[in-house]
Scaffold this motif. Structure first.
Motif, PDB file in Angstrom:
ATOM      1  N   THR A  96       0.826  -1.206   0.000  1.00  0.00           N
ATOM      2  CA  THR A  96       0.000   0.000   0.000  1.00  0.00           C
ATOM      3  C   THR A  96       0.864   1.262   0.000  1.00  0.00           C
ATOM      4  N   GLY A  97       2.166   1.089  -0.120  1.00  0.00           N
ATOM      5  CA  GLY A  97       3.075   2.221  -0.062  1.00  0.00           C
ATOM      6  C   GLY A  97       3.394   2.825  -1.411  1.00  0.00           C
ATOM      7  N   CYS A  98       4.458   3.588  -1.421  1.00  0.00           N
ATOM      8  CA  CYS A  98       4.873   4.355  -2.589  1.00  0.00           C
ATOM      9  C   CYS A  98       5.212   3.462  -3.774  1.00  0.00           C
ATOM     10  N   VAL A  99       4.602   3.760  -4.891  1.00  0.00           N
ATOM     11  CA  VAL A  99       4.842   3.004  -6.116  1.00  0.00           C
ATOM     12  C   VAL A  99       6.269   3.236  -6.626  1.00  0.00           C
ATOM     13  N   PHE A 100       6.837   4.410  -6.362  1.00  0.00           N
ATOM     14  CA  PHE A 100       8.204   4.679  -6.813  1.00  0.00           C
ATOM     15  C   PHE A 100       9.203   3.775  -6.087  1.00  0.00           C
ATOM     16  N   LEU A 122       6.076  11.149 -11.387  1.00  0.00           N
ATOM     17  CA  LEU A 122       7.194  11.790 -10.706  1.00  0.00           C
ATOM     18  C   LEU A 122       7.103  13.302 -10.819  1.00  0.00           C
ATOM     19  N   GLU A 123       6.760  13.773 -11.983  1.00  0.00           N
ATOM     20  CA  GLU A 123       6.599  15.212 -12.181  1.00  0.00           C
ATOM     21  C   GLU A 123       5.511  15.761 -11.249  1.00  0.00           C
ATOM     22  N   ALA A 124       4.430  15.028 -11.090  1.00  0.00           N
ATOM     23  CA  ALA A 124       3.343  15.469 -10.209  1.00  0.00           C
ATOM     24  C   ALA A 124       3.803  15.543  -8.756  1.00  0.00           C
ATOM     25  N   VAL A 125       4.580  14.563  -8.313  1.00  0.00           N
ATOM     26  CA  VAL A 125       5.086  14.590  -6.937  1.00  0.00           C
ATOM     27  C   VAL A 125       6.025  15.771  -6.739  1.00  0.00           C
ATOM     28  N   ILE A 126       6.924  15.984  -7.672  1.00  0.00           N
ATOM     29  CA  ILE A 126       7.866  17.106  -7.572  1.00  0.00           C
ATOM     30  C   ILE A 126       7.106  18.424  -7.491  1.00  0.00           C
ATOM     31  N   GLN A 127       6.109  18.582  -8.343  1.00  0.00           N
ATOM     32  CA  GLN A 127       5.302  19.799  -8.337  1.00  0.00           C
ATOM     33  C   GLN A 127       4.524  19.950  -7.026  1.00  0.00           C
ATOM     34  N   SER A 128       4.041  18.843  -6.488  1.00  0.00           N
ATOM     35  CA  SER A 128       3.238  18.909  -5.262  1.00  0.00           C
ATOM     36  C   SER A 128       4.071  19.295  -4.045  1.00  0.00           C
ATOM     37  N   LEU A 129       5.377  19.126  -4.148  1.00  0.00           N
ATOM     38  CA  LEU A 129       6.259  19.531  -3.049  1.00  0.00           C
ATOM     39  C   LEU A 129       6.492  21.038  -3.057  1.00  0.00           C
ATOM     40  N   SER A 130       5.931  21.733  -4.034  1.00  0.00           N
ATOM     41  CA  SER A 130       5.990  23.184  -4.168  1.00  0.00           C
ATOM     42  C   SER A 130       7.232  23.596  -4.946  1.00  0.00           C
ATOM     43  N   VAL A 131       6.995  24.082  -6.133  1.00  0.00           N
ATOM     44  CA  VAL A 131       8.094  24.516  -6.996  1.00  0.00           C
ATOM     45  C   VAL A 131       7.827  25.948  -7.433  1.00  0.00           C
ATOM     46  N   ASN A 132       8.644  26.850  -6.922  1.00  0.00           N
ATOM     47  CA  ASN A 132       8.494  28.263  -7.267  1.00  0.00           C
ATOM     48  C   ASN A 132       9.681  28.795  -8.057  1.00  0.00           C
ATOM     49  N   PRO A 134      13.590  27.370 -10.321  1.00  0.00           N
ATOM     50  CA  PRO A 134      14.424  26.237 -10.748  1.00  0.00           C
ATOM     51  C   PRO A 134      15.252  25.661  -9.596  1.00  0.00           C
ATOM     52  N   ALA A 135      15.724  26.512  -8.701  1.00  0.00           N
ATOM     53  CA  ALA A 135      16.524  26.036  -7.567  1.00  0.00           C
ATOM     54  C   ALA A 135      15.670  25.190  -6.619  1.00  0.00           C
ATOM     55  N   GLU A 136      14.422  25.614  -6.375  1.00  0.00           N
ATOM     56  CA  GLU A 136      13.532  24.844  -5.506  1.00  0.00           C
ATOM     57  C   GLU A 136      13.162  23.514  -6.171  1.00  0.00           C
ATOM     58  N   ARG A 137      12.955  23.534  -7.476  1.00  0.00           N
ATOM     59  CA  ARG A 137      12.668  22.289  -8.201  1.00  0.00           C
ATOM     60  C   ARG A 137      13.824  21.310  -8.044  1.00  0.00           C
ATOM     61  N   GLU A 138      15.038  21.808  -8.202  1.00  0.00           N
ATOM     62  CA  GLU A 138      16.211  20.950  -8.054  1.00  0.00           C
ATOM     63  C   GLU A 138      16.279  20.349  -6.651  1.00  0.00           C
ATOM     64  N   ASN A 140      13.748  19.803  -4.632  1.00  0.00           N
ATOM     65  CA  ASN A 140      12.670  18.826  -4.482  1.00  0.00           C
ATOM     66  C   ASN A 140      12.971  17.514  -5.202  1.00  0.00           C
ATOM     67  N   ILE A 141      13.639  17.594  -6.335  1.00  0.00           N
ATOM     68  CA  ILE A 141      14.058  16.366  -7.025  1.00  0.00           C
ATOM     69  C   ILE A 141      15.039  15.602  -6.154  1.00  0.00           C
ATOM     70  N   ALA A 142      16.012  16.307  -5.597  1.00  0.00           N
ATOM     71  CA  ALA A 142      16.999  15.654  -4.721  1.00  0.00           C
ATOM     72  C   ALA A 142      16.330  15.110  -3.459  1.00  0.00           C
ATOM     73  N   LEU A 143      15.405  15.872  -2.884  1.00  0.00           N
ATOM     74  CA  LEU A 143      14.702  15.448  -1.672  1.00  0.00           C
ATOM     75  C   LEU A 143      13.919  14.165  -1.918  1.00  0.00           C
ATOM     76  N   PHE A 144      13.115  14.143  -2.977  1.00  0.00           N
ATOM     77  CA  PHE A 144      12.299  12.956  -3.223  1.00  0.00           C
ATOM     78  C   PHE A 144      13.172  11.764  -3.598  1.00  0.00           C
ATOM     79  N   SER A 145      14.245  12.002  -4.308  1.00  0.00           N
ATOM     80  CA  SER A 145      15.180  10.922  -4.632  1.00  0.00           C
ATOM     81  C   SER A 145      15.768  10.334  -3.350  1.00  0.00           C
ATOM     82  N   GLN A 146      16.113  11.186  -2.410  1.00  0.00           N
ATOM     83  CA  GLN A 146      16.643  10.729  -1.123  1.00  0.00           C
ATOM     84  C   GLN A 146      15.589   9.924  -0.361  1.00  0.00           C
TER      85      GLN A 146
END
Length: 190
Positions: A96-100, A122-132, A134-138, A140-146
């Protein structure tokens, strides 16, 4: 016996729901059509009345996983999402957990229909973490990857493994900038 259109749709939805759980538990290639159908309470012969191929079922089941993730994420702020994601409960409930965390390694070996679905999710998750920016997007990508990496590594340890717990705790401490209390530090000398 012929089933109504409404019952046929309910049966199909049940197969997709069951498959979403079983794919996360076993991987796409770790379970066959016959076992998926049996677990859903149907015979393997009924599979092709509902799906053109196993890949079609994989795509639909994975899309359901992404939709459920989106529904859960809407109710949580970023900090709550991270803490729930990096919890022992999430680690211990693969089905029931994360598909990723459960299926990214399998998705990499599938055709583009599955890979495209993962990219969109993946794009939806990155966006849902709040992207305002390019630096914040980067970040969030690193955060979710971790986060995905931490759950994946923690799940690779045996049940009740101290290392599995340590992985999640270390990741949480690193994300939130918390200092780990030094329990083994020498007491102040007088």
């Amino acid at each position: 016996m012929r089933v109504s259109k409404q019952q046929a749709e309910a049966n199909r939805a049940h197969i997709v729901e069951t498959s979403a759980k079983l794919f996360r538990e076993n991987g796409y290639n770790g379970i066959g059509v016959a076992d998926l159908m049996a677990e859903a309470g149907f015979t393997a012969g009924g599979f092709y009345k509902n799906f053109a191929s196993k890949t079609d079922l994989m795509v639909e089941a994975t899309a359901l996983c992404f939709e459920r993730t989106k529904e859960k994420k809407i109710t949580l702020n970023k900090e709550e999402f991270i803490k729930r994601y990096l919890s022992p409960e999430h680690r211990d409930n693969t089905g029931t957990g994360c598909v990723f965390a459960a299926l990214s390694h399998d998705a990499a070996r599938q055709d583009d229909s599955v890979k495209t679905l993962f990219e969109t999710g993946l794009e939806a998750v990155i966006q849902s973490l709040s992207v305002n920016s390019p630096a914040e997007r980067e970040k969030n990508i690193a955060l979710f990857s971790q986060m995905v990496g931490a759950i994946t590594l923690a799940r690779s340890c045996p049940k009740n493994s101290p290392l599995a717990d340590e992985i999640l705790t270390a990741c949480l401490h690193q994300i939130f900038g918390e200092e780990k209390s030094s329990e083994s530090a020498a007491p102040d000398e007088e």
